[in-house]
Design an enzyme around this catalytic site. Sequence first.
Site, PDB file in Angstrom:
ATOM      1  N   SER A  24       0.847  -1.186   0.000  1.00  0.00           N
ATOM      2  CA  SER A  24       0.000   0.000   0.000  1.00  0.00           C
ATOM      3  C   SER A  24       0.889   1.244   0.000  1.00  0.00           C
ATOM      4  O   SER A  24       1.809   1.342  -0.807  1.00  0.00           O
ATOM      5  CB  SER A  24      -0.974  -0.046   1.174  1.00  0.00           C
ATOM      6  OG  SER A  24      -2.004   0.901   1.014  1.00  0.00           O
ATOM      7  N   PHE A  25       0.672   2.203   0.906  1.00  0.00           N
ATOM      8  CA  PHE A  25       1.534   3.390   0.941  1.00  0.00           C
ATOM      9  C   PHE A  25       2.987   3.009   1.216  1.00  0.00           C
ATOM     10  O   PHE A  25       3.909   3.763   0.913  1.00  0.00           O
ATOM     11  CB  PHE A  25       1.020   4.363   2.006  1.00  0.00           C
ATOM     12  CG  PHE A  25       1.703   5.699   2.013  1.00  0.00           C
ATOM     13  CD1 PHE A  25       1.787   6.472   0.873  1.00  0.00           C
ATOM     14  CD2 PHE A  25       2.263   6.192   3.189  1.00  0.00           C
ATOM     15  CE1 PHE A  25       2.421   7.707   0.884  1.00  0.00           C
ATOM     16  CE2 PHE A  25       2.884   7.419   3.216  1.00  0.00           C
ATOM     17  CZ  PHE A  25       2.968   8.188   2.062  1.00  0.00           C
TER      18      PHE A  25
END
Length: 404
Positions: free
Chosen positions: A228-229
Amino acid sequence: MLSADAFFQEQAMRTLAHVLYGGADIGECMKTMSRIPPGDKTAWHREWTLTADRVASIGDACSRSGHDVSAREAYLRASNYYRTSYLMHYGAPTAQEVLRGFERESSTFQAFASRSDPPLEPVEIPYEGTTLPGYFCRADGAAGHRGTLIATNGYDSTVHEMYFAFAAAATRRGYNCLLFDGPGQGRVLIQQGLTFRPDWEHVLRAVMDFVLPRPDVESTRVALAGWSFGGYLALRAAGSEHRLAACIADPGLSGLWEPLQAMLSGLPAQALAQPLEADPSIFAPFMAQVESSTGLYWKIVQRAFWAHGVRSLPEYVDLAKHYTNDDAIQSIRCPVFLAWEESDVLARGVPDIFARLRAPKTLARFLDTEGAGDHCAMMARSLFHQRMFDWLDDVLGAVPAPAA
């Protein structure tokens, strides 16, 4: 379909996806969601907490009776359900629902970790006058030093959920896996109050300094993965941390600035360049759009504002300019695995990152027709792990072991 509410459906499916490594049962998730009306955040917290409490009590009963395998399985599911229970209460100031839910998530995961075979080792990583929490997960059947994967989290996950993201698959394949939460993540945000920083290389340096001296870690075969991030954070860190043997970005993200620019493309150029000096009314139509969507409001205001320690959209825009991989991408030396999920809107910039990488690189496409085109290939994580770890085997297999 677990909910008619699109955002509730997304988060419930995220919880259910962890059935792959024992983090959920299908029936438990279905029955819990059947009791939650669409959009009812109070019911969401209440019902997921009730399910988590019930499953945790199974773990307690099994533990008292000496059934440790059954106990650890129940505790692992309960931990994932407690994490799910407080999601809808993200935001600043940190709500009691978040504090209580995270405490139970942590305690039940620790109960699972201590009963695992081999046990997962809780660690505290020294970092700028405090510590970062983590778990060192030893490779199955490991003796001596092994290749090690460091896993970097994203925006709204925790070190406990990251066990499903990387550790369970890594240890099966003979790798150690170090999970940790950094600033803006998990305990470091919820209990310690530390928010994100763009220069993740400083965070990773502390983690590398901690893990490399361990006698069970082969120092020339340490890789970094972010989901994800964490796909941004891993690439940013790898640009400066040249002790890494490989880097995995799932997906490959350029940072915050480019996606936010696209979202706010209707703003005057001057407002984007100097958001803190712009007339606040310029941002009002965009905030109205955010506030009209439960999912968007949660992702921008409840999650991002909280994790970055900002209170307004202009502050967020100003901060986002520092979250960019432009320089780091060209400085990475180790081989890089870039995941590109077909329907993940956050991954649209992956081809550009791939083109600008100077290091040895692999672009891994995950398609909707495979059931793997969603964010982080959550609905086809076994396929993701097969491709990623097969690549890692090939890359780290070529790295010579240190002399005896």
